[in-house]
Design a protein around this motif. Structure first.
Motif, short mmCIF file in Angstrom:
data_model
loop_
_atom_site.label_atom_id
_atom_site.label_comp_id
_atom_site.label_asym_id
_atom_site.label_seq_id
_atom_site.Cartn_x
_atom_site.Cartn_y
_atom_site.Cartn_z
N UNK A 295 5.84 32.26 -40.55
CA UNK A 295 6.43 32.41 -41.89
C UNK A 295 7.28 31.20 -42.25
N UNK A 296 7.97 30.65 -41.26
CA UNK A 296 8.78 29.46 -41.51
C UNK A 296 7.92 28.22 -41.72
N UNK A 297 6.82 28.13 -40.98
CA UNK A 297 5.94 26.96 -41.10
C UNK A 297 5.25 26.91 -42.46
N UNK A 298 4.95 28.06 -43.02
CA UNK A 298 4.28 28.08 -44.32
C UNK A 298 5.21 27.63 -45.45
N UNK A 299 6.49 27.55 -45.17
CA UNK A 299 7.44 26.94 -46.10
C UNK A 299 7.68 25.49 -45.72
N UNK A 300 7.82 25.25 -44.43
CA UNK A 300 8.21 23.94 -43.94
C UNK A 300 7.15 22.86 -44.19
N UNK A 301 5.89 23.16 -43.91
CA UNK A 301 4.85 22.14 -44.05
C UNK A 301 4.69 21.68 -45.50
N UNK A 351 3.67 15.58 -35.13
CA UNK A 351 3.84 17.02 -34.94
C UNK A 351 2.91 17.82 -35.85
N UNK A 352 2.59 17.25 -37.03
CA UNK A 352 1.65 17.94 -37.92
C UNK A 352 0.26 18.01 -37.29
N UNK A 353 -0.11 16.98 -36.55
CA UNK A 353 -1.38 17.01 -35.82
C UNK A 353 -1.38 18.13 -34.80
N UNK A 354 -0.26 18.29 -34.14
CA UNK A 354 -0.14 19.37 -33.15
C UNK A 354 -0.28 20.73 -33.82
N UNK A 355 0.30 20.87 -35.00
CA UNK A 355 0.24 22.15 -35.71
C UNK A 355 -1.16 22.47 -36.23
N UNK A 362 -3.53 30.27 -41.44
CA UNK A 362 -2.94 29.65 -42.62
C UNK A 362 -2.11 28.42 -42.27
N UNK A 363 -1.53 28.42 -41.07
CA UNK A 363 -0.71 27.28 -40.66
C UNK A 363 -1.59 26.07 -40.38
N UNK A 364 -2.66 26.26 -39.59
CA UNK A 364 -3.47 25.07 -39.28
C UNK A 364 -4.23 24.58 -40.51
N UNK A 365 -4.55 25.49 -41.45
CA UNK A 365 -5.18 25.04 -42.69
C UNK A 365 -4.22 24.17 -43.50
#
Length: 428
Positions: A295-301, A351-355, A362-365
């Protein structure tokens, strides 16, 4: 004559007794009785303004100051929490004369060097209900509940109202507030207080001290401090340095997560911020993303993408191909307190590559967009700020799943498949 005077005196004494009983009812255990007593007392305030009992002050004002002080003195109890009844009192604060005399009384009470926690809470509940028009901040006021004489210029002056309001707040903020009340005060200061006090910079000491406390207090103080910096020319050069220090793993789990990211987006909205400062924030955030919940990553990215869109010089963070950077060779120093000295602009967002290998689809997309190319327009984060893990779980449960094949060959019976070797040795 003497008989009439005695009778008048007797009536006044009985009237005072009735007032005392009604004031006592303001502290009754029944909410209905409290509200009824307040309604009756305020009607008596109106009647006394039309027919003053105290002729000594009749020339100055018709407002029944003593009666009103008794009402407010009971509402602002030192021992009883009257928040609900003070909420009912809000309808009377819409009248300018009631607001004026309330502020006068609050100035007197708030001048005390110390106040009990219950009294502080009651004062705040009353202050929270006081509002001013957003447009006319200097003109005359005319919405009165009681009779107001032409000579009462202070009651008719919006400037005088704001001066009293400013005094109350400057005195109130000197109290040793409880932690809960402290947070409530910081929440309402930016929108309900700063626009209406005569000199917002009077709050600078309180806000800067709060901003240096750390944790949730710093987060809540940041909005008010930012308003003073951008709109009232407060000089505070370490604002972004302190804001940078608030970026910790706990931001994804605190109660004010949505407010934090909303404010952070506001603070980073200027296109005039230095690129190395923006890069430091982007790098710090994406590093935190390695330990953040979905949930945090979908805001952060998308937040990081927006930073890059606003500051094209930061595109090198995702387009860098000249060096191979990983955790061991990363020139970015996460322990550096000064974001401008962190070396973030010489790094990249590996780090985005790692994610892109994250378990949540939804995060990796979202992370994959870095390879395709981030959009030219900023991504709307409004609906994402309030997103929680429960929301993601409910969304996944609500999805209609297609039937997934679990075998390539329909079974004709137990141990009867063409690839089934067990059937060669066993018969059922």
């Amino acid at each position: 004559n003497e008989a009439e005077d005695k009778y008048r005196h007797w009536l006044q004494e009985r009237y005072k007794d009735a007032i005392e009983r009604l004031v006592e009812c303001l502290l009754h255990s029944s909410t209905d009785i409290q509200e009824l007593a307040l309604s009756v007392l305020m009607k008596l305030v109106v009647k006394e303004s039309k027919h003053p009992l105290n002729t000594a002050v009749e020339a100055k004002t018709h407002f029944p100051v003593q009666l009103f002080k008794k009402i407010l003195g009971t509402l602002l109890s030192k021992t009883v929490n009257n928040h609900a009844l003070l909420g009912r009192f809000e309808e009377y604060l819409a009248y300018d004369d009631i607001k004026f005399h309330t502020l006068q009384h609050l100035v007197h009470i708030s001048q005390k060097t110390n106040a009990e926690a219950t009294l502080q809470g009651n004062i705040f509940a009353l202050l929270e209900n006081i509002s001013f028009p957003s447009k006319d901040q200097t003109g005359a006021v005319s919405n009165f509940l009681c009779t107001v004489l032409d000579e009462e210029k202070d009651v008719r002056s919006m400037c005088r109202h704001r001066q009293l309001y400013t005094k109350v707040w400057t005195h109130f903020l000197k109290f040793k507030l409880t932690a809960t009340l402290y947070r409530k005060v910081l929440i309402i200061l930016p929108e309900k207080v700063i626009p209406h006090i005569t000199s917002p910079l009077l709050l600078s000491d309180f806000l800067t001290q709060s901003f240096n406390v750390g944790g949730a207090i710093s987060l809540l103080a940041s909005n008010g401090l930012f308003i003073l910096i951008t709109k009232h020319n407060l000089f505070y050069p370490d604002f972004y340095k302190k804001l940078y220090s608030l970026l910790e793993p706990s931001i994804f789990h605190v109660k004010y997560k949505a407010r934090f990211f909303y404010l952070l987006d506001l603070f980073m909205s200027s296109t005039h911020l230095p690129s190395h400062l923006v890069a430091a924030f982007a790098k710090r955030l994406v590093r935190l993303g390695l330990r953040a919940p979905p949930a945090g990553l979908l805001v952060l990215i998308p937040f990081i993408y927006n930073l890059i869109i606003r500051h094209p010089a930061c595109k090198r963070l995702i387009n860098r191909t000249d060096v191979d950077i990983n955790l061991d060779t990363d020139p970015y120093d996460p322990l550096q307190e000064d974001p401008e000295q962190s070396g973030a602009l010489d790094s990249c967002l590996w780090e985005l590559k790692t994610l892109q290998y994250h378990y949540f689809p939804d995060v990796f997309k979202m992370a994959k967009k870095m390879d395709v190319g981030i959009p030219d327009m900023e991504i709307d984060l409004t609906e994402r700020f309030e997103m929680s893990s429960n929301d993601l779980f409910e969304a996944e449960v609500a999805k209609k799943q297609k039937t997934v094949a679990v075998t390539f060959e329909p079974s004709k019976g137990l141990l009867c498949g063409t690839q089934e070797k067990t059937g060669l040795f066993w018969t059922l």
